[in-house]
Design a protein around this motif. Structure first.
Motif, PDB file in Angstrom:
ATOM      1  N   THR A 186       0.830  -1.212   0.000  1.00 37.19           N
ATOM      2  CA  THR A 186       0.000   0.000   0.000  1.00 37.19           C
ATOM      3  C   THR A 186       0.862   1.259   0.000  1.00 37.19           C
ATOM      4  O   THR A 186       0.349   2.372   0.089  1.00 37.19           O
ATOM      5  CB  THR A 186      -0.929   0.017   1.238  1.00 37.19           C
ATOM      6  OG1 THR A 186      -0.125  -0.165   2.425  1.00 37.19           O
ATOM      7  CG2 THR A 186      -1.965  -1.091   1.171  1.00 37.19           C
ATOM      8  N   SER A 187       2.188   1.096  -0.087  1.00 30.50           N
ATOM      9  CA  SER A 187       3.093   2.248   0.008  1.00 30.50           C
ATOM     10  C   SER A 187       4.461   1.863  -0.547  1.00 30.50           C
ATOM     11  O   SER A 187       4.779   0.668  -0.684  1.00 30.50           O
ATOM     12  CB  SER A 187       3.213   2.631   1.499  1.00 30.50           C
ATOM     13  OG  SER A 187       4.255   3.567   1.706  1.00 30.50           O
ATOM     14  N   VAL A 222      11.947   5.825   4.723  1.00 29.67           N
ATOM     15  CA  VAL A 222      13.243   6.508   4.823  1.00 29.67           C
ATOM     16  C   VAL A 222      13.074   7.958   5.258  1.00 29.67           C
ATOM     17  O   VAL A 222      13.833   8.471   6.080  1.00 29.67           O
ATOM     18  CB  VAL A 222      13.993   6.414   3.468  1.00 29.67           C
ATOM     19  CG1 VAL A 222      15.024   7.504   3.327  1.00 29.67           C
ATOM     20  CG2 VAL A 222      14.690   5.071   3.397  1.00 29.67           C
ATOM     21  N   THR A 235      11.273   6.581   0.020  1.00 31.26           N
ATOM     22  CA  THR A 235       9.926   6.132   0.425  1.00 31.26           C
ATOM     23  C   THR A 235       9.598   6.749   1.791  1.00 31.26           C
ATOM     24  O   THR A 235      10.494   7.259   2.477  1.00 31.26           O
ATOM     25  CB  THR A 235       9.867   4.596   0.596  1.00 31.26           C
ATOM     26  OG1 THR A 235      10.616   4.250   1.786  1.00 31.26           O
ATOM     27  CG2 THR A 235      10.417   3.842  -0.587  1.00 31.26           C
ATOM     28  N   ASN A 243       7.650  -8.071   1.274  1.00 34.17           N
ATOM     29  CA  ASN A 243       8.163  -6.704   1.285  1.00 34.17           C
ATOM     30  C   ASN A 243       7.812  -5.933   2.563  1.00 34.17           C
ATOM     31  O   ASN A 243       8.562  -5.031   2.945  1.00 34.17           O
ATOM     32  CB  ASN A 243       7.613  -5.962   0.057  1.00 34.17           C
ATOM     33  CG  ASN A 243       7.801  -4.471   0.167  1.00 34.17           C
ATOM     34  OD1 ASN A 243       8.893  -3.951  -0.085  1.00 34.17           O
ATOM     35  ND2 ASN A 243       6.758  -3.756   0.582  1.00 34.17           N
ATOM     36  N   VAL A 266      16.160   4.055  -0.320  1.00 32.19           N
ATOM     37  CA  VAL A 266      15.207   4.298  -1.406  1.00 32.19           C
ATOM     38  C   VAL A 266      14.253   5.399  -0.949  1.00 32.19           C
ATOM     39  O   VAL A 266      13.879   5.440   0.234  1.00 32.19           O
ATOM     40  CB  VAL A 266      14.397   3.014  -1.719  1.00 32.19           C
ATOM     41  CG1 VAL A 266      13.484   3.216  -2.917  1.00 32.19           C
ATOM     42  CG2 VAL A 266      15.328   1.829  -1.942  1.00 32.19           C
ATOM     43  N   TYR A 294      16.423  -4.305  13.125  1.00 31.78           N
ATOM     44  CA  TYR A 294      16.294  -4.254  11.665  1.00 31.78           C
ATOM     45  C   TYR A 294      17.437  -5.019  10.998  1.00 31.78           C
ATOM     46  O   TYR A 294      17.223  -5.837  10.096  1.00 31.78           O
ATOM     47  CB  TYR A 294      16.293  -2.786  11.220  1.00 31.78           C
ATOM     48  CG  TYR A 294      15.981  -2.560   9.758  1.00 31.78           C
ATOM     49  CD1 TYR A 294      14.658  -2.473   9.321  1.00 31.78           C
ATOM     50  CD2 TYR A 294      16.996  -2.421   8.820  1.00 31.78           C
ATOM     51  CE1 TYR A 294      14.366  -2.249   7.977  1.00 31.78           C
ATOM     52  CE2 TYR A 294      16.720  -2.205   7.479  1.00 31.78           C
ATOM     53  CZ  TYR A 294      15.398  -2.119   7.063  1.00 31.78           C
ATOM     54  OH  TYR A 294      15.118  -1.894   5.732  1.00 31.78           O
ATOM     55  N   ILE A 321       8.083   0.820  -1.755  1.00 34.51           N
ATOM     56  CA  ILE A 321       8.673  -0.179  -2.656  1.00 34.51           C
ATOM     57  C   ILE A 321       7.642  -1.245  -3.054  1.00 34.51           C
ATOM     58  O   ILE A 321       7.554  -1.633  -4.218  1.00 34.51           O
ATOM     59  CB  ILE A 321       9.894  -0.844  -1.973  1.00 34.51           C
ATOM     60  CG1 ILE A 321      11.021   0.195  -1.787  1.00 34.51           C
ATOM     61  CG2 ILE A 321      10.388  -2.040  -2.773  1.00 34.51           C
ATOM     62  CD1 ILE A 321      12.198  -0.297  -0.959  1.00 34.51           C
ATOM     63  N   ASN A 350      -2.496  -8.826   8.859  1.00 36.32           N
ATOM     64  CA  ASN A 350      -1.415  -8.202   9.635  1.00 36.32           C
ATOM     65  C   ASN A 350      -0.196  -9.120   9.589  1.00 36.32           C
ATOM     66  O   ASN A 350      -0.267 -10.279  10.020  1.00 36.32           O
ATOM     67  CB  ASN A 350      -1.892  -8.010  11.080  1.00 36.32           C
ATOM     68  CG  ASN A 350      -0.858  -7.306  11.934  1.00 36.32           C
ATOM     69  OD1 ASN A 350       0.318  -7.187  11.547  1.00 36.32           O
ATOM     70  ND2 ASN A 350      -1.282  -6.845  13.098  1.00 36.32           N
TER      71      ASN A 350
HETATM   72  P1  NAD Z   1       6.908   1.960   3.536  1.00 34.93           P
HETATM   73  O1  NAD Z   1       6.760   2.391   4.944  1.00 34.93           O
HETATM   74  O2  NAD Z   1       6.700   2.938   2.428  1.00 34.93           O
HETATM   75  O3  NAD Z   1       5.980   0.693   3.244  1.00 34.93           O
HETATM   76  C1  NAD Z   1       5.874  -0.380   4.145  1.00 34.93           C
HETATM   77  C2  NAD Z   1       4.687  -1.226   3.778  1.00 34.93           C
HETATM   78  O4  NAD Z   1       4.578  -2.279   4.743  1.00 34.93           O
HETATM   79  C3  NAD Z   1       3.363  -0.455   3.816  1.00 34.93           C
HETATM   80  O5  NAD Z   1       2.504  -0.899   2.785  1.00 34.93           O
HETATM   81  C4  NAD Z   1       2.793  -0.841   5.174  1.00 34.93           C
HETATM   82  O6  NAD Z   1       1.367  -0.749   5.236  1.00 34.93           O
HETATM   83  C5  NAD Z   1       3.252  -2.293   5.260  1.00 34.93           C
HETATM   84  N1  NAD Z   1       3.217  -2.814   6.618  1.00 34.93           N
HETATM   85  C6  NAD Z   1       3.861  -2.352   7.730  1.00 34.93           C
HETATM   86  N2  NAD Z   1       3.527  -3.074   8.808  1.00 34.93           N
HETATM   87  C7  NAD Z   1       2.657  -4.033   8.373  1.00 34.93           C
HETATM   88  C8  NAD Z   1       1.943  -5.086   9.004  1.00 34.93           C
HETATM   89  N3  NAD Z   1       2.041  -5.321  10.319  1.00 34.93           N
HETATM   90  N4  NAD Z   1       1.133  -5.862   8.246  1.00 34.93           N
HETATM   91  C9  NAD Z   1       0.998  -5.633   6.903  1.00 34.93           C
HETATM   92  N5  NAD Z   1       1.639  -4.646   6.263  1.00 34.93           N
HETATM   93  C10 NAD Z   1       2.460  -3.858   6.982  1.00 34.93           C
HETATM   94  O7  NAD Z   1       8.373   1.319   3.459  1.00 34.93           O
HETATM   95  P2  NAD Z   1       9.365   0.987   2.242  1.00 34.93           P
HETATM   96  O8  NAD Z   1      10.500   1.895   2.347  1.00 34.93           O
HETATM   97  O9  NAD Z   1       8.634   0.873   0.966  1.00 34.93           O
HETATM   98  O10 NAD Z   1       9.889  -0.443   2.719  1.00 34.93           O
HETATM   99  C11 NAD Z   1       9.443  -1.653   2.132  1.00 34.93           C
HETATM  100  C12 NAD Z   1      10.456  -2.738   2.388  1.00 34.93           C
HETATM  101  O11 NAD Z   1      11.711  -2.356   1.809  1.00 34.93           O
HETATM  102  C13 NAD Z   1      10.739  -2.991   3.879  1.00 34.93           C
HETATM  103  O12 NAD Z   1      10.912  -4.373   4.082  1.00 34.93           O
HETATM  104  C14 NAD Z   1      12.047  -2.258   4.108  1.00 34.93           C
HETATM  105  O13 NAD Z   1      12.784  -2.792   5.159  1.00 34.93           O
HETATM  106  C15 NAD Z   1      12.731  -2.479   2.772  1.00 34.93           C
HETATM  107  N6  NAD Z   1      13.786  -1.517   2.483  1.00 34.93           N
HETATM  108  C16 NAD Z   1      13.518  -0.190   2.360  1.00 34.93           C
HETATM  109  C17 NAD Z   1      14.550   0.679   2.069  1.00 34.93           C
HETATM  110  C18 NAD Z   1      14.312   2.140   1.904  1.00 34.93           C
HETATM  111  O14 NAD Z   1      15.311   2.871   1.828  1.00 34.93           O
HETATM  112  N7  NAD Z   1      13.100   2.627   1.811  1.00 34.93           N
HETATM  113  C19 NAD Z   1      15.850   0.212   1.926  1.00 34.93           C
HETATM  114  C20 NAD Z   1      16.085  -1.152   2.066  1.00 34.93           C
HETATM  115  C21 NAD Z   1      15.054  -2.008   2.338  1.00 34.93           C
END
Ligand code: NAD
Length: 261
Positions: free
Chosen positions: A14-15, A194, A191, A91, A189, A156, A17, A64
């Motif tokens: 929903t958000s 971050v 998002t 993800n 990334v 993490y 990556i 969840n």
């Molecule tokens: P984000 O906060 O934009 O998105 C996170 C997503 O996970 C959202 O859709 C949220 O609703 C969902 N979520 C969180 N808790 C949940 C739960 N209990 N049940 C169901 N859904 C849940 O974050 P993002 O930056 O897009 O991160 C996505 C993935 O990429 C994560 O695993 C993160 O660790 C990884 N990641 C992100 C980065 C970065 O720089 N953004 C870098 C490396 C890895």
């Protein structure tokens, strides 16, 4: 490349990556089940938008990722709704930044549950379905923090190192069944995760937000910029293709050179 006829589930889509990967898979013709937190009206808008641009069916599960029972149910529902499950993208993830001796126990438990154990539960439920089909793609969204550490991210970094290990084990077990299992390890990334982290890191490490951007993020990413969601999404699409059939058990860095040094 076409993923027409493939059926994909992306957790946390929903958000950020996850949403980018879901859009990219649908653009290649895959049917989708989305998952994640958020306002119902916003999620309905996302479903509609993806359906309209790709013309593929788009389902949603509010499961969840901290709850193993809900995860099992989500996988079964995805397979029922789409007639099978070919692509699983693990993800969903959260972050919390604190020195280890002040790290709240409930935050540790929550991060391990959502960022690590959830992938075990989706995988153990999805693998029998993929084995029966004789084809599958599992992509675990890890992080550069699956390979290296940063201060104040004990849970993490532990979870993401765990994801790398889980990826390798499941790859070995499923290779004879036409299933590949890989991790993508992005650097920073652009998002909401971050953006929020910049303020939290500034607080935890006694720095200004500008210093965090310059000395923590840009200092490790040698390209000097944040990675775009679309760059990660295109890598995920490639890993789903037949051209990537021999890539399994790998941790694919996409981090602007961060982990090269
Ligand atoms: P984000 O906060 O934009 O998105 C996170 C997503 O996970 C959202 O859709 C949220 O609703 C969902 N979520 C969180 N808790 C949940 C739960 N209990 N049940 C169901 N859904 C849940 O974050 P993002 O930056 O897009 O991160 C996505 C993935 O990429 C994560 O695993 C993160 O660790 C990884 N990641 C992100 C980065 C970065 O720089 N953004 C870098 C490396 C890895």
């Amino acid at each position: 490349m076409s993923l027409t006829g493939k059926r994909a589930l992306v957790t946390g889509s929903t958000s950020g990556i996850g949403l980018g990967i879901a859009r990219a898979l649908a653009d290649q013709g895959a049917s989708l089940m989305l998952n994640g937190l958020g306002e119902q009206s916003v999620i309905e808008g996302i479903r509609q938008e993806i359906r309209d641009r790709s013309g593929t069916p788009v389902h949603f599960s509010p499961a969840n990722m901290a709850n193993p029972g809900e995860i099992e149910q989500m996988i079964q529902q995805a397979a029922e709704a789409m007639g099978g499950l070919d692509i699983l993208v693990n993800n969903a993830g959260i972050q919390f930044v604190s020195p280890v001796d002040e790290f709240p126990v409930e935050k540790w438990d929550q991060i391990i549950a959502i960022n690590l154990s959830a992938s075990f539960h989706t995988i153990r439920t999805a693998v029998p379905i993929m084995k029966q089909q004789g084809w599958g793609r599992i992509i675990n969204i890890a992080s550069a923090h699956a390979l290296v550490a940063s201060p104040c991210k004990a849970a993490y970094v532990a979870a993401k190192h765990g994801i790398a290990g889980l990826t390798k084990v499941v790859a070995l077990e499923t290779a004879p069944h036409g299933i590949t299992v890989n991790a993508i390890a992005p650097g920073y990334v652009e998002t909401p995760l971050v953006t929020g982290q910049i303020a939290d890191t500034a607080r935890a490490r006694g720095m200004s937000e500008e210093e965090v951007l310059k000395d923590v993020i840009q200092a490790v990413q040698h390209t000097g910029r944040l990675i775009e969601v679309s760059e990660v999404a295109e890598l995920a699409v490639f890993l789903c293709s037949d051209a990537a059939a021999s890539i399994t058990g790998s941790v694919q860095s996409i981090d602007g050179g961060w982990t090269a040094c």
